[in-house]
Write an enzyme that holds these catalytic residues in place. Structure first.
Site, PDB file in Angstrom:
ATOM      1  N   GLY A   1      35.897 -64.883-101.107  1.00  0.00           N
ATOM      2  CA  GLY A   1      35.771 -64.585-102.622  1.00  0.00           C
ATOM      3  C   GLY A   1      36.245 -63.205-102.832  1.00  0.00           C
TER       4      GLY A   1
ATOM      5  N   GLY B   1      34.399 -60.004-106.026  1.00  0.00           N
ATOM      6  CA  GLY B   1      34.642 -59.766-107.448  1.00  0.00           C
ATOM      7  C   GLY B   1      34.167 -59.196-107.642  1.00  0.00           C
TER       8      GLY B   1
ATOM      9  N   SER C   1      31.659 -56.712-107.359  1.00  0.00           N
ATOM     10  CA  SER C   1      31.121 -56.018-105.923  1.00  0.00           C
ATOM     11  C   SER C   1      31.822 -55.858-104.970  1.00  0.00           C
ATOM     12  CB  SER C   1      28.876 -55.577-106.159  1.00  0.00           C
ATOM     13  OG  SER C   1      29.298 -57.267-105.861  1.00  0.00           O
ATOM     14  N   GLY C   2      32.316 -56.354-104.566  1.00  0.00           N
ATOM     15  CA  GLY C   2      33.055 -56.599-103.419  1.00  0.00           C
ATOM     16  C   GLY C   2      33.560 -58.044-103.312  1.00  0.00           C
TER      17      GLY C   2
ATOM     18  N   VAL D   1      34.142 -61.487-100.238  1.00  0.00           N
ATOM     19  CA  VAL D   1      32.917 -62.249 -98.785  1.00  0.00           C
ATOM     20  C   VAL D   1      34.449 -62.689 -98.092  1.00  0.00           C
ATOM     21  CG1 VAL D   1      31.416 -64.111 -99.370  1.00  0.00           C
ATOM     22  CG2 VAL D   1      31.547 -62.550-101.327  1.00  0.00           C
TER      23      VAL D   1
ATOM     24  N   ASP E   1      22.477 -61.616-111.481  1.00  0.00           N
ATOM     25  CA  ASP E   1      23.575 -61.913-112.114  1.00  0.00           C
ATOM     26  C   ASP E   1      23.826 -63.705-111.443  1.00  0.00           C
ATOM     27  OD1 ASP E   1      26.427 -61.800-112.511  1.00  0.00           O
ATOM     28  OD2 ASP E   1      26.738 -61.185-110.600  1.00  0.00           O
TER      29      ASP E   1
END
Length: 1019
Positions: free
Chosen positions: A682, A684, A686-687, A689, A812
């Site tokens: 994943g 997104g 912010s970073g 995964v 979030d």
């Protein structure tokens, strides 16, 4: 509730009747030993020979007789040394963080009479030999924990028991009706909010002749109300609500002389309401959500002490008895969703301090009585979907306590009282589809956030100032003049619909100040001039300027818009349509503008623009060649940079630091060595995964999820690093079954890694049919599993908001941040945007908008500070997803699920069609799913103060089970463990309930703090 208040008063008197003298020297020694055995929890730090003995109750001779330590965040197990205090009769450890099994160490407290362990996280089965506690026990409160299984029959040995509270747990077996019926000294018995095995009310309860409070709601009761209970002549509260009972209300109930509170709502009771209601002390009558038919009996007026009358969601017909208007104590009337007809009682509100008045969705007619606000206490007028006529009472213009008016879909005429628009408490005015006339003042009250007044005959100029207004829909009226020149004083608007009026002039450039606006409709007016270029930089998703006299070009800045709906038809626009708008999605958006043309797409009902280049193909070849050359060059540079970066990462490997929050069996090297692109699951805002198997080759090892955070600054900042580390440490110390475990944090010079437990079943979004991620479809989640997921997630968020030593705001919350373990137990994940709240309820400053579109609360765009209600809003969207199967934002015309839900509700009619058709046996769960849908709407209210807390949301979700044990359903559906959640009674001993009504905002303006009942109309 009066009885519960008396009980609390009794306990307080018992507590303060004991002397609080200093403990003797010997007792102080024992207390210090207890402190040491308890591992010195912070709440006991003051215990010392020279200090303050917090929570210690001593007799006049210095003997310790009680420990009162509620709400101190105690999480350590109770030490056995507590029972070294041989005179200890009183222990209160309620509202702490105790976990594990029932504390059998208390068997050693031989003199114990009072034990309160309520509102903790104790779990497991109650011991079969619970009678090893002191047999002198008079008060035993184990409510609001997570106990399971049966209630042991050994409870019968507490023959002196006056109060037994076992409500709001997860008991899913049986309870010993005969044994409890032998506790003849009982005055209070609460077994509510447990998924017990279905069965009737035990007849043996009729032996408890001293009972004043009997609370048996939400526990799978079946059958009828037994006549054996008629012997309970001391009852002041009887609550059998939210069960599966049938039949009629026995005559003895309606003639009970001491009953003050009767709650039988949602119990499938049918028939007519007894004609002789003579329970003279009845103060609260709730027969809502049943199948009662016939008329409301005239004798109801004999209940002179009645304060609350709830008969909503039945099949009642006929008029509201005239005597209801004469009842002296009646403050709250809720009769909505019946088939009542005729006029309202002539003097309604004159003889009592009427506050809440809800009669929507009936066939009532005539005029509203001018006495509704006679005593200046009225705050809620909810009369929509009736046939009321005549003028709105003029004297309501003097009723400054009003905060909610919902009078749409009636036949009102005449001027709407102008003074109402200045009320400081007023938040919502919904009066569309009437024949109101009148004008609006230039300044609207600062608190009004929603005005819906379409399809009336209002005229005059528009207001120029309405600082709190978010939604203003005034379509099809007779407003005239120009739009306000300075629109900055309407800056909080998110929706503006003025279609079908007589507005003239041009669109002012100051419209750019409406930075929160997402929907703008000025169609069917007489607006002229050019479209301001600033419109192209607004965050609009819906724009309709059709049927006006607009001229000039369509600004090229429109290329910046991401519109789901655009209509500029029937104007006098000219020039080339911006290229980004020349696509099939807008092929009907420019009709009737004879001066417009297209260059890219000539299949849009538009002519081709003249003077196109004849060397277009050559130009295209040059462009393609240039692009390819650039791509090759950039690719080469990128590969070189990756090689350099890889070499640098190898050199800096020794500079990594790991901060563990659990006992770990791996090192930072085990994690860093597996950060490969093929492990990415994943990515997104912010970073990235990664899914990483820590074990070596050929070994199953341990699977973890690693979030690699993007850098946000050119170089590391010591202060921000320190703040980040402090925040992550707090999150790492969070321990809750419904919050994902943060195992450790790994920090390097320019990168931070968060290592979590891995959740193999992903997020609930995978099991919803209407996916937006392009992934392969999976078997749709069934309703019991969806309800379990909602309860688990709510429990995790409630813990974060209300039970952590430092409350945590996630910021979030979304479906993809709720992860499922192999048993489909849900856990809250991804704290990348989490914020620690310095104080409970304190707004949190934000420097940039966080969260995910579709889940973001509206205050994000217009407030410098937000609080935990942004999580409630986002969780409400999750509830809407779980019930409808839709996604928060599907990019279509219904761009926002929360807005779609509101529009669907506003359209009226049954809501059964909103429930996801992919749910098998959909009919069996329809009522529960609709109730959860409405709860989601309430959570997504525009006003943060009107939204419930996560604790209140959790209490509601636990109660939406009328079919079978949710725990059993979870096991059948997913093989997982039960997923019931801990709830908590309100201050009156009764669970709060949102009900399944579409009413007003959660508790805002209901004034129903006395009853603890939150019946809400979402707005």
């Amino acid at each position: 509730m009066a009885v519960y208040n008396i009980l609390i008063l009794f306990l307080l008197l018992l507590l303060f009747s004991l002397s609080t003298a200093q403990p003797s020297a010997d007792e102080q020694t024992l207390l210090l030993a207890i402190k040491q055995d308890w591992d010195n929890p912070a709440p006991l730090s003051s215990w010392s020979s020279t200090g303050n003995w917090t929570g210690v109750i001593s007799s006049s001779t210095g003997q310790v007789t009680g420990l009162s330590l509620p709400s101190l965040h105690i999480a350590r197990p109770i030490p056995a040394s507590v029972c070294s205090l041989k005179n200890l009769t009183y222990i209160d450890l309620s509202c702490n963080n105790l976990t594990g099994d029932f504390p059998t160490v208390l068997y050693g407290c031989s003199a114990l009479e009072f034990l309160d362990l309520s509102n903790n996280q104790l779990s497991g089965r109650l011991p079969d030999r619970i009678d090893r506690l002191s047999l002198g026990m008079q008060h035993l409160n184990l409510s609001s924990n997570a106990f399971t299984g049966d209630v042991p029959s050994a409870i019968a040995r507490f023959s002196k028991l006056k109060s037994l509270a076992l409500d709001t747990n997860r008991f899913n077996g049986n309870y010993p009706g005969a044994a409890i019926g032998g506790l003849v000294e009982l005055e209070t018995l609460t077994l509510a909010s447990n998924p017990f095995e279905p069965g009737p009310v035990p007849k043996e309860f009729g032996k408890l002749t001293k009972l004043k409070m009997l609370w048996l709601s939400w526990m799978n009761l079946t059958g009828t109300i037994p006549d054996d209970l008629s012997s309970l002549m001391e009852l002041t509260l009887l609550d059998l609500s939210q069960n599966k009972m049938q039949g009629q209300i026995p005559e003895w109930v309606l003639k009970h002389q001491k009953l003050e509170n009767l709650y039988l709502y949602a119990s499938n009771l049918s028939g007519e309401i007894g004609p002789n209601i003579t329970a003279l002390n009845l103060q609260e009558l709730d027969l809502s959500m049943n199948k009662f038919s016939g008329s409301i009996p005239e004798d109801i007026a004999n209940l002179k002490k009645l304060r609350l009358l709830y008969l909503y969601y039945n099949n009642l017909t006929g008029p509201i008895p005239a005597g209801v208007g004469m009842m002296p104590d009646l403050t709250d009337i809720r009769l909505f969703n019946n088939k009542l007809s005729g006029p309202l009682p002539a003097e309604l509100g004159k003889h009592s301090e009427l506050g809440n008045f809800e009669v929507s969705n009936n066939n009532l007619s005539g005029e509203l009585p001018d006495t509704l606000c006679f005593n200046k206490k009225l705050f809620d007028i909810v009369v929509f979907n009736n046939s009321f006529s005549g003028v709105f009472p003029t004297n309501l213009g003097d009723c400054k306590t009003i905060n909610n008016i919902m009078a749409y879909n009636n036949h009102f005429v005449g001027d709407f009282p102008k003074k109402i628009w200045s009320f400081e408490l007023l938040t919502n005015v919904m009066i569309y589809n009437n024949n109101f006339t009148g004008t609006l003042p230039s300044e609207i009250s600062f608190n009004i956030s929603r005005i819906e007044m379409e399809n009336n005959r209002f005229s005059g100029a528009l207001p120029s100032t309405a600082v709190g207004l978010k939604s203003f829909t005034a379509e099809n009226n007779q407003f005239s003049g120009e739009l306000p020149a300075d629109m900055s004083r309407l800056a909080n608007l998110t929706e503006l619909n003025l279609a079908g009026n007589q507005l003239s002039g041009s669109i002012p450039p100051s419209i750019k100040s409406l930075t929160s606006l997402t929907s703008l409709n000025l169609s069917r007016n007489q607006i002229s001039g050019e479209i301001p270029a600033a419109v192209g930089w607004m965050g609009l998703y819906i724009l309709d300027l059709s049927d006006n006299g607009l001229t000039g070009d369509i600004p090229q800045d429109f290329s910046n818009l991401h519109l789901n709906f655009l209509n500029l038809s029937s104007n006098q626009l000219s020039g080339e349509v911006p290229e980004t708008l020349q696509n099939g999605a807008y092929d009907r958006s420019f009709l009737g503008n004879h001066g417009l043309c297209a260059t890219v797409n000539t299949n849009m009902n538009l002519p081709a623009c003249p003077h196109q280049s004849h060397n277009k193909s050559s130009t295209n070849l040059i462009i393609v060649f240039s692009v390819l050359t650039g791509v090759v060059f950039i690719g080469a540079v990128a590969i070189w940079l990756l090689i350099i970066r890889h070499q640098k990462r190898q050199q800096d490997l020794a500079g990594w630091k790991m901060t563990p929050f659990r006992t770990l069996h791996f090192s930072e090297c085990d994690v860093l060595g597996n950060l490969h692109e093929e492990n990415v699951i994943g990515s997104g805002g912010s970073g990235k995964v990664y899914r990483i198997n820590i074990g070596g080759k050929g070994s199953a090892g341990m699977v973890v999820a690693v979030k690699r955070l993007w850098r946000t600054a050119a170089k590391s900042d010591a202060k921000s690093d320190k703040e980040f580390d402090a925040e992550v440490r707090i999150l790492g110390e969070v321990r809750h079954i419904n919050i994902i475990d943060l195992l450790c944090c790994i920090s390097g010079d320019d990168t931070k890694l968060l290592v979590y437990e891995y959740m193999e079943n992903g997020s609930p979004a995978r099991g919803l049919p209407r996916r937006d991620d392009g992934g392969a479809p999976t078997a749709p989640l069934q309703w019991p599993t969806r309800l379990c997921i909602a309860i688990d997630a709510a429990r995790g968020l409630s813990y974060m908001h209300h039970e952590c030593a430092q409350p945590i705001m996630h910021r979030d919350v979304k479906s993809s941040n709720i992860l499922l373990d192999p048993a489909f137990r849900a856990k809250i994940a991804d704290f990348g945007l989490a914020r620690i709240l310095a104080k409970s309820g304190e707004p949190n400053s934000i420097s940039a908008i966080g969260g995910t579109f579709g889940y973001m609360a509206p205050e994000y765009g217009c407030r410098a500070k937000v609080n935990e209600k942004v999580d409630v809003y986002a969780f409400g969207v999750v509830l809407l997803e779980l019930t409808t199967g839709r996604v928060a934002n599907d990019g279509g015309a219904d761009w926002c699920l929360a807005e779609w839900a509101w529009r669907r509700y506003k359209a009226g009619g049954e809501l059964h069609d909103v429930v996801d058709e992919a749910i098998q046996d959909r009919a069996a769960f329809l009522e529960d799913a609709v109730a959860v849908f409405l709860l989601g709407m309430i959570c997504t209210g525009d006003d943060p103060a009107s939204r419930p807390t996560m604790k209140e949301v959790l209490e509601q979700l636990v109660q939406y089970d009328r079919t079978s044990s949710v725990a059993a359903a979870c096991r059948d559906d997913s093989g997982g463990a039960p997923s019931f959640s801990k709830g908590k009674k309100d201050g009156k001993g009764k669970s709060s309930s949102a009900g399944t009504t579409a009413g007003k905002m959660w508790g805002a303006g209901t004034g129903d703090e006395e009853s603890g009942s939150f019946v809400a109309h979402p707005v």
